[in-house]
Every structure is written in structure tokens, then in C-alpha cells.
Design an enzyme around this catalytic site. Structure first.
Site, short mmCIF file in Angstrom:
data_model
loop_
_atom_site.label_atom_id
_atom_site.label_comp_id
_atom_site.label_asym_id
_atom_site.label_seq_id
_atom_site.Cartn_x
_atom_site.Cartn_y
_atom_site.Cartn_z
N TYR A 46 -57.90 -60.41 -9.38
CA TYR A 46 -59.28 -59.96 -9.27
C TYR A 46 -60.28 -61.09 -9.06
O TYR A 46 -61.36 -61.10 -9.62
CB TYR A 46 -59.65 -59.12 -10.51
CG TYR A 46 -58.85 -57.84 -10.62
CD1 TYR A 46 -58.20 -57.31 -9.50
CD2 TYR A 46 -58.72 -57.17 -11.81
CE1 TYR A 46 -57.46 -56.16 -9.59
CE2 TYR A 46 -57.98 -56.00 -11.91
CZ TYR A 46 -57.35 -55.50 -10.79
OH TYR A 46 -56.62 -54.35 -10.88
N LYS B 171 -44.04 -60.63 -13.28
CA LYS B 171 -43.17 -60.27 -12.16
C LYS B 171 -42.57 -61.57 -11.61
O LYS B 171 -42.64 -61.86 -10.41
CB LYS B 171 -43.99 -59.51 -11.12
CG LYS B 171 -43.19 -58.87 -10.01
CD LYS B 171 -42.43 -57.63 -10.46
CE LYS B 171 -41.58 -57.10 -9.32
NZ LYS B 171 -40.65 -56.04 -9.74
N ASP C 42 -42.59 -53.71 -13.94
CA ASP C 42 -42.11 -52.37 -13.56
C ASP C 42 -41.21 -51.79 -14.65
O ASP C 42 -41.23 -50.58 -14.92
CB ASP C 42 -41.42 -52.38 -12.19
CG ASP C 42 -40.58 -53.61 -11.96
OD1 ASP C 42 -40.62 -54.55 -12.78
OD2 ASP C 42 -39.84 -53.64 -10.95
N ASP D 128 -54.42 -54.13 -16.23
CA ASP D 128 -55.29 -53.05 -15.82
C ASP D 128 -54.49 -51.75 -15.73
O ASP D 128 -54.87 -50.71 -16.28
CB ASP D 128 -55.90 -53.41 -14.45
CG ASP D 128 -57.02 -52.49 -14.04
OD1 ASP D 128 -57.39 -51.62 -14.85
OD2 ASP D 128 -57.51 -52.64 -12.91
N ASP E 88 -54.11 -48.41 -18.75
CA ASP E 88 -54.45 -47.01 -18.47
C ASP E 88 -53.27 -46.10 -18.78
O ASP E 88 -53.44 -44.99 -19.29
CB ASP E 88 -54.86 -46.83 -17.00
CG ASP E 88 -56.37 -46.95 -16.82
OD1 ASP E 88 -56.98 -47.76 -17.55
OD2 ASP E 88 -56.92 -46.23 -15.97
#
Ligand code: NAI
Ligand code: MG
Length: 331
Positions: free
Chosen positions: A123, A169, A201, A225, A229
Site C-alpha cells: 500500500y 508468502k 493462503d 487487510d 476481514d
């Protein structure tokens, strides 16, 4: 004496924050609360999304409790004031606890504290067009990795969380995420916590299939992020999800949800996310007892069946606040 800036903001922010303020007043009447403005309503009233008076109040306080703001449509010069706060105050740690409070709300038995790096990663906004493609520069620095790992580890110590998982990752992003994982193990060495790492993942699935395996997760911006959620959804949705934006010198606590224009003005928004944000704020100020009173009170109110429609009930925002305050006052 501690001083807190309280920003209701737009939409349901102005409905849920007053209930959080009632809870704060009930458990910590010694805290001074200073109201301030931010967002669309502020723009209409003062000409500014983030007025100087609000910045001054923040400079002069210990922490901030914030509701939500509405992003304006068709204002090309708009820069989100909450992003500006995070950046100017260097609030690099985004802390999002996701805990199932009672067994009949939410989907899995999760009690997770997710710590997300909030200052760089995907970001950075550095997107460049080049030869028919868009190239994004993703920044992962030694400094940011180290301080987010330290923040998460200190939190584990303070809240007696026994296991911390570094989520990355690194099998694909060998240099950047590889560095993050290496620094994580450097920082966890000698700490009294069980440290492990997992691919993002794998974690996305494991939160659902093996929720009890997680205590604290520390991760980079984009992964945090998305996973936060997911975690919020697993414990009852946005109405239950608090957060803190924390730096070395200041912190802003806010529910994860936005201004919810679809339900704003009806008095039915779930105030729990905002109230739990106030409880995080109390812990940040070292007022653990007040936080405990609020959290126990929320659990009891839910057990008594006082619930807003988003979690299957029929009570109003204010009725939940009434119930909570009366439980706290009986203690
Ligand atoms: P939202 O979080 O406001 O709403 C998403 C859905 O969840 C809606 O159906 C809403 O009714 C429901 N919901 C959210 N909080 C709830 C609560 N406490 N109780 C019951 N139901 C709740 O996200 P949305 O609709 O994408 O955005 C609305 C506005 O909020 C936009 O202008 C957006 O830019 C802004 N926003 C602001 C944030 C902030 O201030 N930090 C964060 C997210 C969005
Ligand atoms: Mg919010």
C-alpha cells in the site's frame, strides 16, 4: 490525567461512538474526553475533512477514539483523513482482535489478535504505467519488519498470548517476505512465546478449519487487510470488530467498519465494535480493570439476549448501550 480525543465522524459513527463514550464514562470517569470533528460532516461544517483544530486537539492528547467517515464521491483532490493520521502520526501497527464472545454468534471458535504492518508493503501507492502495464513497487524494510514484530511480541507478553504466527508468502516472494520471516525469528529468539510461521493462503483456510491454532498473527499490510476481514466475519461480522492504529507515541482506536450509509439514521447499528475499540484504548492507557469491566459487560449483555439486528437480534444501538451500562453499574 489522561485526555482522549473523541471523533464520531459520519453515518453510524455518530450512533455507535456515543455508546462507547457511555461505557468509558462508566468505567473511567477520570478520563477527560475532548470532542473533535473529521470527515464529510466536518467538511460541510468547517470546510475541512480534517480541521486544524482536530489536529491540535490530537497533539494535545494521549489517544483518540474514532467512529467512521464517509468517503466523498467526485472530489478528485480528496485524501482520506484517517490515512493522513496514520501517516503523520506514524501509526504503523494495525491491531485487530477477533474473538468469538458467545458460542451462538459467529462461525468458529476464534480468539485471535492480528497485528498488521500498516506503513508500507503493497500500500505504498507507487504505481507506474510503463509500456501498457502498471508496475507496483512494494516496499518491505528491515525497520518496518522489526518494529511490527516487536510490537506483536510485546502485545503477546502483555496479554499473555502463548503463540505467535508470522504470516507471509516467502515461498514466492523470497527476498521481501523471506526477510520478514528471518527478522521475525530474530526478534522472537529469547522471548517467552511459541513462534511459528505459515503461508498466507494456508492461513486463510486454517482460520476456518483450525481456529484454535492461532493466538497472535503478525503479518504484512495486504495479507493483514484480507485476513482481518476474514477473521471479523468468522466472529460475527464488522459490527463486532474493533481495531487500534498504534505508533510509538500515539494511537487511534476505531471500529473496523465504515459509516454504513445503508443503515445510518435508523439507530440499529451494532455498537460493540466501537465499544471494544474503547476497551482497547483503556488497555493502551494501562487501565486494564476498566477494559475488563467493559468486555465482561458486553459478554453478559449478549448472553442476556440484547443484540442488534446484524447479529440476529431486535434491539437498538441505544438499548445495547443501556444494558451494558446497567451491567457495569451493578458490578
Ligand atoms: P461499511 O463498513 O460502512 O458497511 C458494510 C456493511 O456492513 C453494510 O451493509 C453495513 O450496514 C454493515 N455494517 C457495518 N458496520 C455495522 C455495524 N456496526 N452494525 C451493523 N451493520 C454494520 O462499508 P461500506 O458500505 O463499504 O462503506 C461505507 C462508507 O464508509 C464509505 O464511504 C467508505 O469509504 C467508508 N469507510 C470508512 C472507513 C473508516 O472510516 N475507517 C472504513 C471503511 C469504509
Ligand atoms: Mg473505522
Amino acid at each position: 490525567m489522561k485526555r482522549i480525543v473523541v471523533i464520531e465522524g459520519d453515518g453510524i459513527g455518530a450512533e455507535v461512538v456515543p455508546q462507547a463514550v457511555r461505557a468509558l464514562r462508566a468505567v473511567a470517569p477520570e478520563i477527560e474526553l475532548v470532542p473533535a470533528e473529521m470527515g464529510l460532516v466536518s467538511k460541510k461544517k468547517t470546510g475541512n475533512y480534517l480541521p486544524d483544530a482536530t489536529m491540535d486537539a490530537i497533539d494535545d492528547s494521549d489517544a483518540c477514539l474514532f467512529g467512521a467517515i464517509t468517503s466523498p464521491e467526485g472530489d478528485p483532490g480528496y485524501r482520506s483523513p484517517i490515512l493522513r493520521l496514520r501517516c503523520e502520526l506514524d501509526l504503523y501497527a494495525n491491531v485487530r482482535p477477533a474473538k468469538r464472545i458467545v458460542p451462538d454468534i459467529g462461525m468458529v471458535d476464534l480468539d485471535l489478535t492480528l497485528v498488521r504492518e500498516n506503513s508500507e508493503g503493497m500500500y505504498t501507492g507507487m504505481e507506474k504505467e510503463r509500456g501498457g502495464a502498471v508496475i507496483l513497487e512494494r516496499k518491505v524494510s528491515d525497520k518496518a519488519c522489526r518494529r511490527i514484530c516487536r510490537h506483536a511480541l510485546d502485545l503477546c507478553e502483555k496479554e499473555q498470548i502463548r503463540r505467535i504466527t508470522c504470516v507471509h508468502k516467502a515461498n514466492v516472494l523470497r527476498k521481501s517476505d523471506g526477510m520478514f520471516r528471518r527478522i521475525f525469528y530474530e526478534e522472537t529468539a529469547g522471548r517467552n512465546v511459541e513462534a511459528m510461521d505459515m503461508l498466507v493462503d494456508t492461513v486463510a483456510a486454517a482460520l476456518i478449519t483450525k481456529p484454535r491454532e492461532f493466538g497472535c498473527i503478525v503479518t504484512l499490510n495486504l495479507y493483514g487487510d484480507i485476513l482481518s476481514d476474514e477473521a471479523a466475519a468468522l466472529v460475527g461480522g464488522l459490527g463486532m470488530a474493533p481495531s487500534g492504529n498504534i505508533g510509538d507515541h500515539y494511537a487511534v482506536f476505531e471500529p473496523c467498519h465504515g459509516s454504513a450509509p445503508d443503515i445510518a439514521g435508523r439507530g440499529v447499528a451494532n455498537p460493540i465494535a466501537a465499544i471494544l475499540s474503547a476497551s482497547m484504548l483503556l488497555k493502551y492507557l494501562g487501565k486494564q480493570e476498566g477494559a475488563r469491566l467493559i468486555e465482561n459487560g458486553i459478554e453478559e449483555a449478549l448472553r442476556n439476549g440484547v443484540r442488534t439486528p446484524d447479529i440476529g437480534g431486535h434491539h437498538s444501538t441505544k438499548q445495547f448501550g443501556d444494558e451494558l451500562v446497567s451491567i457495569i453499574e451493578k458490578e
